[in-house]
Design a protein around this motif. Sequence first.
Motif, PDB file in Angstrom:
ATOM      1  N   UNK A  72       0.845  -1.191   0.000  1.00  0.00           N
ATOM      2  CA  UNK A  72       0.000   0.000   0.000  1.00  0.00           C
ATOM      3  C   UNK A  72       0.884   1.245   0.000  1.00  0.00           C
ATOM      4  N   UNK A  73       0.670   2.128  -0.963  1.00  0.00           N
ATOM      5  CA  UNK A  73       1.425   3.366  -1.025  1.00  0.00           C
ATOM      6  C   UNK A  73       0.708   4.490  -0.309  1.00  0.00           C
ATOM      7  N   UNK A  74       1.422   5.212   0.530  1.00  0.00           N
ATOM      8  CA  UNK A  74       0.894   6.394   1.199  1.00  0.00           C
ATOM      9  C   UNK A  74       1.681   7.593   0.690  1.00  0.00           C
ATOM     10  N   UNK A  75       0.992   8.617   0.186  1.00  0.00           N
ATOM     11  CA  UNK A  75       1.660   9.703  -0.535  1.00  0.00           C
ATOM     12  C   UNK A  75       1.286  11.058   0.049  1.00  0.00           C
ATOM     13  N   UNK A  76       2.305  11.885   0.257  1.00  0.00           N
ATOM     14  CA  UNK A  76       2.049  13.236   0.738  1.00  0.00           C
ATOM     15  C   UNK A  76       1.271  14.015  -0.317  1.00  0.00           C
ATOM     16  N   UNK A  77       0.151  14.606   0.083  1.00  0.00           N
ATOM     17  CA  UNK A  77      -0.687  15.331  -0.851  1.00  0.00           C
ATOM     18  C   UNK A  77      -1.634  14.449  -1.630  1.00  0.00           C
ATOM     19  N   UNK A  78      -1.598  13.138  -1.382  1.00  0.00           N
ATOM     20  CA  UNK A  78      -2.469  12.207  -2.103  1.00  0.00           C
ATOM     21  C   UNK A  78      -3.043  11.179  -1.151  1.00  0.00           C
ATOM     22  N   UNK A  79      -3.126   9.940  -1.623  1.00  0.00           N
ATOM     23  CA  UNK A  79      -3.679   8.861  -0.817  1.00  0.00           C
ATOM     24  C   UNK A  79      -2.880   8.693   0.473  1.00  0.00           C
ATOM     25  N   UNK A  80      -3.578   8.767   1.594  1.00  0.00           N
ATOM     26  CA  UNK A  80      -2.881   8.601   2.867  1.00  0.00           C
ATOM     27  C   UNK A  80      -3.754   7.944   3.929  1.00  0.00           C
ATOM     28  N   UNK A  81      -5.052   7.780   3.669  1.00  0.00           N
ATOM     29  CA  UNK A  81      -5.965   7.216   4.654  1.00  0.00           C
ATOM     30  C   UNK A  81      -5.807   5.702   4.727  1.00  0.00           C
ATOM     31  N   UNK A  82      -5.651   5.188   5.951  1.00  0.00           N
ATOM     32  CA  UNK A  82      -5.495   3.741   6.132  1.00  0.00           C
ATOM     33  C   UNK A  82      -5.775   3.410   7.599  1.00  0.00           C
ATOM     34  N   UNK A  83      -6.295   2.216   7.852  1.00  0.00           N
ATOM     35  CA  UNK A  83      -6.537   1.738   9.207  1.00  0.00           C
ATOM     36  C   UNK A  83      -5.488   0.679   9.533  1.00  0.00           C
ATOM     37  N   UNK A  84      -4.719   0.918  10.598  1.00  0.00           N
ATOM     38  CA  UNK A  84      -3.638   0.016  10.976  1.00  0.00           C
ATOM     39  C   UNK A  84      -3.897  -0.558  12.357  1.00  0.00           C
ATOM     40  N   UNK A  85      -3.651  -1.855  12.510  1.00  0.00           N
ATOM     41  CA  UNK A  85      -3.759  -2.537  13.807  1.00  0.00           C
ATOM     42  C   UNK A  85      -2.343  -2.830  14.287  1.00  0.00           C
ATOM     43  N   UNK A  86      -1.984  -2.283  15.424  1.00  0.00           N
ATOM     44  CA  UNK A  86      -0.606  -2.355  15.918  1.00  0.00           C
ATOM     45  C   UNK A  86      -0.565  -3.163  17.211  1.00  0.00           C
ATOM     46  N   UNK A  87       0.359  -4.116  17.248  1.00  0.00           N
ATOM     47  CA  UNK A  87       0.631  -4.874  18.466  1.00  0.00           C
ATOM     48  C   UNK A  87       1.945  -4.393  19.044  1.00  0.00           C
ATOM     49  N   UNK A  88       1.899  -3.956  20.299  1.00  0.00           N
ATOM     50  CA  UNK A  88       3.092  -3.444  20.961  1.00  0.00           C
ATOM     51  C   UNK A  88       3.114  -3.951  22.389  1.00  0.00           C
ATOM     52  N   UNK A  89       4.126  -4.750  22.714  1.00  0.00           N
ATOM     53  CA  UNK A  89       4.270  -5.331  24.054  1.00  0.00           C
ATOM     54  C   UNK A  89       3.007  -6.069  24.475  1.00  0.00           C
ATOM     55  N   UNK A  90       2.424  -6.783  23.533  1.00  0.00           N
ATOM     56  CA  UNK A  90       1.249  -7.596  23.814  1.00  0.00           C
ATOM     57  C   UNK A  90      -0.059  -6.852  23.757  1.00  0.00           C
ATOM     58  N   UNK A  91      -0.042  -5.536  23.649  1.00  0.00           N
ATOM     59  CA  UNK A  91      -1.253  -4.734  23.580  1.00  0.00           C
ATOM     60  C   UNK A  91      -1.597  -4.427  22.123  1.00  0.00           C
ATOM     61  N   UNK A  92      -2.867  -4.536  21.774  1.00  0.00           N
ATOM     62  CA  UNK A  92      -3.318  -4.310  20.400  1.00  0.00           C
ATOM     63  C   UNK A  92      -4.168  -3.041  20.347  1.00  0.00           C
TER      64      UNK A  92
END
Length: 528
Positions: A499-519
């Motif tokens: 997925x490309x994210x571009x300054x001034x263009x397409x940038x919307x995205x939903x991300x699920x992040x796992x960090x130290x066991x927390x989501x």
Amino acid sequence: MMSDESPALRGNAGHAQLVRAINERFNALSGPLFATDASGLFEAYLDALPGHERQEYNCSCCRVFIERFGGLAQVDDDGLLVSAIWDGDTAPAAFRGVATTLARLVRQAGITMPFLSSEAMYGKPAAGGWHHFAIEPARVYRDSELENAWQHACARREAFVSVRRALDEYSAPVCATALRLLKDDSLHNAEAALGQAQFLVDLHAARDAVHGERCKDNLVYRMVALAPMGFCHPRTSMIATLLDDILAGKSFEAAAASWAAKMDGLQYMRPQALPTAGAIAAATEAFEKLGAASALERRFATMADIQETIWLPRAPASPPAAGGIFASVTPKPASSQPASMTAPPVVMTLEKFRRTVLPDADRIEMAAPTTKVLFTALTSAVHADARPIMQWDTPAQRNPVAWYVYSGGSDPRDFNLSGDFYEVTAITPLPHEWAGQSHPQHGKGLVLLLKGARDLSCKSSCIFPSCLKSELRAFRSTIEAYSQANDMPGSGEDNVAGMGLYQGGQCAVLLRVTSKGQVSDYRIDRWD
């Protein structure tokens, strides 16, 4: 290093001091240099000397130096030429009048072309038992890695002519309107022309700030010499579509429709006519002469080609070893949180996500898009030793990787993706930004590389002339025809795409992040 000893005229220490002075002046310069039409410099040099000394200074080596390099100049902020060689204030007393005279002649001259050279020495410091005018440059005046500096200087001169015509055709208000529309994010893939629009607006502002056509043109020359070559041909670039529509007084809706039509299928990057037999023959000869024939062979890139990442997944921490006196006790199962209790995603900009979330992220997943998006595929050279042809690829720092997208976006299935979430295997800047390079004509962006992603519908080798070095511009139609006629090899499970994210263009995205066991979920809504 050049000798500080005997001057060209035996016993005259002033001449040696003058040679040192012009070397110090020249090597203290920064920014572009220009050749000028200053003429009669050697004659003026002799005329400024006392009559009884002129014949003794009438030296062929010094004549050649003054005629080749004596007219070099820079452009100051007022558009005036300043000699790169002569300065009456720093010249020794015996030659102060000479330096002042030559500096004045250069200031009154006009630019003929940018100065580019691969020479390690300008002039002959010693010949025939005498010392002569010469400069040992501290830096090489070139704008690419190719040896033909003259060719590049000519290309910059042609770029000046192209830009100058565009400024005459597109007024400052027209260019300002185009920039406003592109900044408003109201045009699809606006970042493709945003930098060029800003360049044109800045050019008009610089010209309007000074008086006299020569000063105005001098400033244009300076800005063209410093700009990406892709900015310097407005009439053959995508931005011409928008500028022409504004000039014609079209409505925004009509201009936007015209822009979208040109963008469709990335046609703005492609010549509209097939190359002639003569063009093909000329391109063949040129590529063979450059030793670049094999460079057109491209393949899908793999992770081994990625030279820079801003994030890679981390392995989960190992669980503590089983044991202890209560190891046999079965714990109560943890209750699952009801779906209705799931926390809403945190909304933030991509820049904030990079600063605050990414450093601690162990795992990232991307939610499947609900519409077509700009999935991005990366390509590289088939032959690792092929001649660099991409604008950001040099012999000193090889980087043959490029990228492409489909205008209007792609369905996830076209990139071998399915399901509700896709695993992110790495995050990389666009290839032209690796190693701190800057090519603003191509915009700024990141690619979320996704597990298993690869382009299943590619039917060409995806070589876009807009990404190639400027000296290949003349063969644009032939290169594009070659790209369309040849498939991309190397399709397989090890391809990298995402997925490309571009300054001034397409940038919307939903991300699920796992960090130290927390989501946690994060909704990226804009670049910054």
